[in-house]
Design an enzyme around this catalytic site. Structure first.
Site, PDB file in Angstrom:
ATOM      1  N   HIS A 103       0.809  -1.214   0.000  1.00 32.58           N
ATOM      2  CA  HIS A 103       0.000   0.000   0.000  1.00 32.58           C
ATOM      3  C   HIS A 103       0.845   1.268   0.000  1.00 32.58           C
ATOM      4  O   HIS A 103       0.431   2.298  -0.553  1.00 32.58           O
ATOM      5  CB  HIS A 103      -0.931   0.006   1.229  1.00 32.58           C
ATOM      6  CG  HIS A 103      -1.868   1.176   1.283  1.00 32.58           C
ATOM      7  ND1 HIS A 103      -3.074   1.204   0.622  1.00 32.58           N
ATOM      8  CD2 HIS A 103      -1.759   2.385   1.924  1.00 32.58           C
ATOM      9  CE1 HIS A 103      -3.683   2.356   0.849  1.00 32.58           C
ATOM     10  NE2 HIS A 103      -2.906   3.091   1.632  1.00 32.58           N
ATOM     11  N   HIS A 126      -3.649   3.551  -2.870  1.00 35.06           N
ATOM     12  CA  HIS A 126      -2.893   2.352  -3.237  1.00 35.06           C
ATOM     13  C   HIS A 126      -2.356   2.495  -4.664  1.00 35.06           C
ATOM     14  O   HIS A 126      -3.054   2.981  -5.552  1.00 35.06           O
ATOM     15  CB  HIS A 126      -3.796   1.123  -3.139  1.00 35.06           C
ATOM     16  CG  HIS A 126      -3.065  -0.172  -3.151  1.00 35.06           C
ATOM     17  ND1 HIS A 126      -2.838  -0.904  -2.004  1.00 35.06           N
ATOM     18  CD2 HIS A 126      -2.504  -0.872  -4.155  1.00 35.06           C
ATOM     19  CE1 HIS A 126      -2.178  -2.009  -2.315  1.00 35.06           C
ATOM     20  NE2 HIS A 126      -1.956  -2.001  -3.634  1.00 35.06           N
ATOM     21  N   HIS A 135      -1.956   2.073  -8.205  1.00 34.55           N
ATOM     22  CA  HIS A 135      -2.786   1.383  -9.183  1.00 34.55           C
ATOM     23  C   HIS A 135      -2.999   2.274 -10.401  1.00 34.55           C
ATOM     24  O   HIS A 135      -2.760   3.481 -10.362  1.00 34.55           O
ATOM     25  CB  HIS A 135      -4.149   1.015  -8.589  1.00 34.55           C
ATOM     26  CG  HIS A 135      -5.076   2.189  -8.406  1.00 34.55           C
ATOM     27  ND1 HIS A 135      -4.897   3.138  -7.416  1.00 34.55           N
ATOM     28  CD2 HIS A 135      -6.178   2.586  -9.104  1.00 34.55           C
ATOM     29  CE1 HIS A 135      -5.839   4.049  -7.495  1.00 34.55           C
ATOM     30  NE2 HIS A 135      -6.631   3.745  -8.517  1.00 34.55           N
TER      31      HIS A 135
END
Length: 368
Positions: free
Chosen positions: A142, A193, A195
């Site tokens: 994370h 996070h 992404h």
């Protein structure tokens, strides 16, 4: 199709979430068992968006009012992109993963194709927001960012982007596949996070349509490809080149719109990610990670907010357009952001506060 080989040593494992959405794990080498089941009580998805054609500009606009209810900046302990463990269930049932791709729970586009229909009572055309939106999780960590990845993990992400481009391009009704990453709260990111996302559009995006028209004009006027000429000129000129390898060159464009904007082109022109050769795939992670790390060093450390966007040719238009990546930040100084105000937002006429040549020089200076 668990354990299906993509390109050695990448292993692709396909599974399904509780509401029927697809989840795909990508593993480098021997895959860990990927049999974890999504135990959440989720209702099946119901597509809820539409596309409308602007009668003045000819641009398609997506209306996705249902996305107002999507998850917004949850605390780290409630992140839906972290692995499922310690009794907390997330979008990814496994207790660890390398790279994971899944259908967005709050998609802007979803559902089977359908032809837009002109209205009987006005100059309007609309249709269902068909297509597909996916989330690409680069790592289970994370606190990491793409710039923290190893070249091997970045290559795994490239493999995932390539695989999704191939599969989504083959879906009925899909016209263009767009892979991108938004990073930073300043950009508007709602999940911290690390992404990215992939959109499979039912239309050719406005930016790409304008680019295709320019490429056609250049071909008609010169008999040559616009992007071949552009890359050759930037490499020969050199002032705006940030870094170059055997297979790729990164440069600040002559008419950059953003304070720090870099375009990364493969030397051998290809229409999309699926057409890259082995040499291009092997070199990309090294150069791209260096670019991201230079962006982070621009303003004295910390994580620079950015958008990273893959420009790929639409389905069926593979001859003239060139795959390339555009990386840019809205930060123009350590304590200043570039806001899209009246001129940019109202007239789509950009004003840049940093000359492209100074931006390229600065990005060369922050090399390790």
């Amino acid at each position: 199709m668990p354990g299906t080989s993509l390109t050695q040593p990448t292993v692709r494992t396909v599974t399904t979430l509780a509401d029927g959405r697809q989840l795909i794990y990508y593993d480098d080498g021997a895959a860990a068992p990927r049999g974890a089941v999504d135990e959440r009580p989720l209702d099946p998805q119901v597509p809820g968006s539409e596309v409308r054609l602007d009668p003045v500009t000819g641009d398609w606009v997506t209306i996705a009012a249902h996305r107002q209810a999507r998850t917004y900046r949850p605390p780290a302990e409630e992140c839906p992109l972290c692995p499922s463990k310690d009794g907390r269930l997330s979008e990814i049932p496994a207790d660890d993963y390398q790279v994971a791709v899944f259908e967005n729970r709050f998609p802007s586009l979803a559902g089977p194709p359908a032809e837009p229909v002109p209205a009987a009572d006005g100059p309007w055309t609309s249709g269902p927001g068909a297509g597909r939106c996916e989330v690409v999780c680069f790592t289970a960590d994370h606190e990491a960012s793409f710039a923290d990845l190893t070249p091997e993990r970045a290559r795994l992400v490239l493999d995932a982007w390539t695989d999704r481009t191939a599969e989504l391009s083959a879906l009925p009704g899909v016209r263009q596949v767009y892979c991108f990453e938004n990073r930073g709260a300043e950009i508007g990111v709602t999940l911290a996070h690390p992404h990215g996302q992939i959109y499979a559009f039912p239309f050719t995006t406005p930016r790409t349509a304008r680019t295709a028209a320019r490429a056609a004009e250049h071909r008609a006027a010169t008999g040559r490809n616009l992007f071949d000429d552009l890359l050759a000129a930037e490499r020969a000129h050199g002032d705006r080149v940030v870094l170059a390898g055997t297979h790729w060159t990164a440069f600040v464009p002559f008419a950059a719109r953003w304070p720090y904007e870099v375009h990364l082109y493969p030397h051998r022109r290809v229409p999309d990610l699926t057409a890259l050769d082995a040499g291009q795939r092997d070199e990309f992670p090294v150069l791209y990670l260096e670019l991201l790390r230079r962006f982070d060093r621009l303003f004295g450390g910390g994580r620079t907010p950015y958008i990273s966007a893959w420009h790929q040719a639409p389905v069926g238009q593979r001859d003239e357009l060139a795959l390339h990546l555009e990386l840019f930040t809205i930060r123009r100084a350590a304590d200043k952001l570039k806001y899209l105000a009246g001129v940019e937002s109202g007239m789509d006429a950009f004003v840049n506060d940093v000359t492209p040549e100074d931006a390229a020089r600065r990005l060369r200076e922050v090399a390790t």
